[in-house]
Scaffold this motif. Structure first.
Motif, short mmCIF file in Angstrom:
data_model
loop_
_atom_site.label_atom_id
_atom_site.label_comp_id
_atom_site.label_asym_id
_atom_site.label_seq_id
_atom_site.Cartn_x
_atom_site.Cartn_y
_atom_site.Cartn_z
N TYR A 9 -1.73 13.75 -8.80
CA TYR A 9 -1.40 12.66 -8.57
C TYR A 9 -1.96 11.64 -9.52
N PHE A 10 -1.47 10.22 -9.48
CA PHE A 10 -1.83 9.29 -10.70
C PHE A 10 -2.14 7.83 -10.11
N ALA A 11 -2.20 6.91 -10.68
CA ALA A 11 -2.66 5.47 -10.30
C ALA A 11 -1.48 5.34 -9.49
N HIS A 12 -1.74 4.64 -8.42
CA HIS A 12 -0.86 4.18 -7.31
C HIS A 12 0.04 5.08 -6.71
N SER A 13 -0.05 6.10 -6.87
CA SER A 13 0.76 7.41 -6.29
C SER A 13 0.52 7.08 -4.72
N PRO A 14 1.77 7.02 -4.02
CA PRO A 14 1.54 6.71 -2.46
C PRO A 14 1.33 7.97 -1.86
N LEU A 15 0.19 8.82 -1.62
CA LEU A 15 -0.33 9.75 -1.19
C LEU A 15 0.03 9.92 0.03
N LEU A 16 0.03 9.07 0.91
CA LEU A 16 0.45 9.11 2.29
C LEU A 16 0.93 7.66 2.82
N ILE A 17 2.34 7.81 3.60
CA ILE A 17 2.87 6.87 4.15
C ILE A 17 2.96 7.00 5.66
N VAL A 18 2.27 5.97 6.37
CA VAL A 18 2.38 6.11 8.01
C VAL A 18 3.16 4.68 8.28
N GLU A 19 4.06 5.31 9.40
CA GLU A 19 4.76 4.02 9.75
C GLU A 19 4.57 4.30 11.09
N ALA A 20 4.38 3.12 12.00
CA ALA A 20 4.26 3.16 13.42
C ALA A 20 4.14 1.73 13.72
N SER A 21 3.54 1.54 15.20
CA SER A 21 3.24 0.35 15.60
C SER A 21 1.87 0.01 14.63
N PHE A 22 1.53 -1.46 14.45
CA PHE A 22 0.16 -1.57 13.95
C PHE A 22 -0.95 -0.98 14.73
N ALA A 23 -1.04 -1.06 16.21
CA ALA A 23 -1.92 -0.41 16.95
C ALA A 23 -2.06 1.07 16.62
N GLU A 24 -1.12 1.85 16.51
CA GLU A 24 -1.12 3.32 16.27
C GLU A 24 -1.58 3.60 14.88
N ALA A 25 -1.29 2.88 13.85
CA ALA A 25 -1.47 3.19 12.69
C ALA A 25 -2.84 2.66 11.94
N VAL A 26 -3.13 1.64 12.32
CA VAL A 26 -4.49 1.35 11.74
C VAL A 26 -5.63 1.77 12.41
#
Length: 429
Positions: free
Chosen positions: A100-117
């Protein structure tokens, strides 16, 4: 696996409480785990901890014991909501072993704010540690070339960090570890030699060698620098014969000693006996021993501390969230020295004739692939179900391939700039 729900920070729960009370907790949200830059002087990084993170997501539950521990941290309505928590969203990420390198999106989590945060702290903890170890390990295995590297750092770090470090090092090409918990949990091959205490336990070095060889066979590795190295090598071959597996050097000028020991072993007919070296090795010391007749490197302290970079500096930021009309909109932090790029990302590795040229990151939908771009994000969790788990051997092979794609300058041990630029495409927010 025990619940991972308390491997988090206090403010994750209090933010949840405020969001639940304010009616915003259930807004669909996209969080992104990334690093704004590589650790200073590093030319590339290595993604590790993906499998451990997936285990942690599955085990993120608020049972009675966990809820009791949160009494007084959040209010009763929040505890009630937590009692039914089960992540139901989607996760995409770079697969384990990828560079990976600078700003590589290593993980993207999509859910409700409550679940993801709520997942922020545990995911950052795993990724920051494991990727730091794997990045250091990759430099070490690169410096070692065809010679084996063994992880031996358990006594130099926290007992649980030692297990994770052994796993991460294996992903990045180490052939094994001394840590038995890593063998039991992750099937990382284990190996070992002996300590000076075993030799000192006996009246003579010869007695120690005979006891070890009688019990473990002639293929064992003898530690030969407790007293006199030359005499110990002679004794080792005398006791085990020419089939002695290996000797280990743990002190002194390793390059000079390896030359002397190799010559002595060959003269004694033990031409197939290997030489293992240990003693505070890092990638620079390994590179300096390239011309020495060394067969295996045992690495401890410098590996489990990331060889000067014990963390990767990853962050977990909200990059998009649902507005009042139910539309997902980009959001981003704008502070001068901590800018983030809003929007749901895609990520590609741009190649020419099989050699990587750039890390391409964009918002929205990528242009049609012309055959020179390799997609980097893969599904890891879908509707709350893990879909991206894979054996460590697959991660090891991926790392070998992705590192081989990099320009030759990636193999330089000197401090330098990243070997690939990060190029942003599409609309930026």
């Amino acid at each position: 696996m025990a619940s991972t729900a308390l491997l988090t920070d206090h403010y994750e729960l209090t933010m949840l409480q405020a969001a639940l009370a304010g009616g915003t907790a259930h807004r669909r949200s996209v969080f992104e785990l990334f690093g704004r830059r590589l650790p200073e002087g590093r030319r590339y990084g290595v993604v590790a901890g993906v499998g451990r993170a997936l285990d942690a997501i599955e085990a993120f539950r608020f049972d009675g014991e966990v809820l009791a521990a949160l009494d007084g941290v959040v209010d009763a309505p929040t505890l009630d909501w937590l009692s039914g928590y089960c992540f139901s969203g989607d996760v995409w990420g770079y697969p384990e072993g990828e560079v990976y390198f600078a700003h590589s999106p290593l993980l993207i989590v999509e859910a409700s704010f409550a679940e993801a945060v709520l997942l922020e702290t545990v995911l950052l903890s795993i990724y920051n540690h494991d990727s730091a170890i794997a990045s250091a390990a990759s430099r070490m295995t690169c410096a070692a070339g065809d010679r084996a590297c063994i992880e031996m750092g358990s006594r130099r770090t926290h007992e649980e960090a030692a297990v994770a470090a052994a796993r991460a090092a294996y992903v990045a090409g180490f052939s094994g570890t001394s840590n038995l918990a890593a063998r039991e949990r992750y099937a990382v091959p284990t190996t070992g030699t002996s300590a000076h205490s075993f030799t000192l336990l006996h009246d003579t070095e010869e007695e120690a060698f005979r006891a070890q060889i009688t019990s473990l066979g002639t293929g064992t590795t003898l530690l030969v620098d407790t007293y006199d190295v030359t005499e110990a090598v002679r004794l080792g071959v005398e006791v085990a014969g020419a089939g002695l597996g290996a000797v280990r050097l743990d002190s002194g000028d390793l390059a000079v000693l390896a030359q002397q020991v190799r010559a002595e072993l060959d003269e004694l007919g033990a031409t197939n006996t290997h030489i293992v070296v240990t003693s505070d090795l890092d990638e620079y010391a390994i590179a300096a021993l390239a011309a020495a007749p060394v067969d295996t490197y045992g690495v401890g302290t410098q590996l489990v501390t990331g060889s000067g970079h014990p963390t990767c500096g990853f962050v977990y930021k909200l990059v998009a969230r649902e507005n009042d009309d139910g539309v997902l909109q980009s959001v981003a932090k704008k502070s001068v020295d901590k800018v983030s790029v809003g929007g749901r990302k895609y990520a590609l590795r741009r190649l020419t004739d099989g050699v990587a040229e750039a890390e391409v990151i964009g918002v929205g939908t990528p242009a049609e692939n012309d055959g020179d771009d390799r997609e980097l994000l893969v599904p890891l969790v879908r509707d709350g179900e893990v879909v991206g788990r894979e054996p460590l051997e697959a991660s090891r092979e991926r790392h070998r391939r992705s590192r081989a794609e990099l320009p030759p300058s990636a193999q330089q041990m000197s401090r330098g700039e990243p070997v690939l630029p990060t190029v942003f495409e599409g609309e930026q927010h």
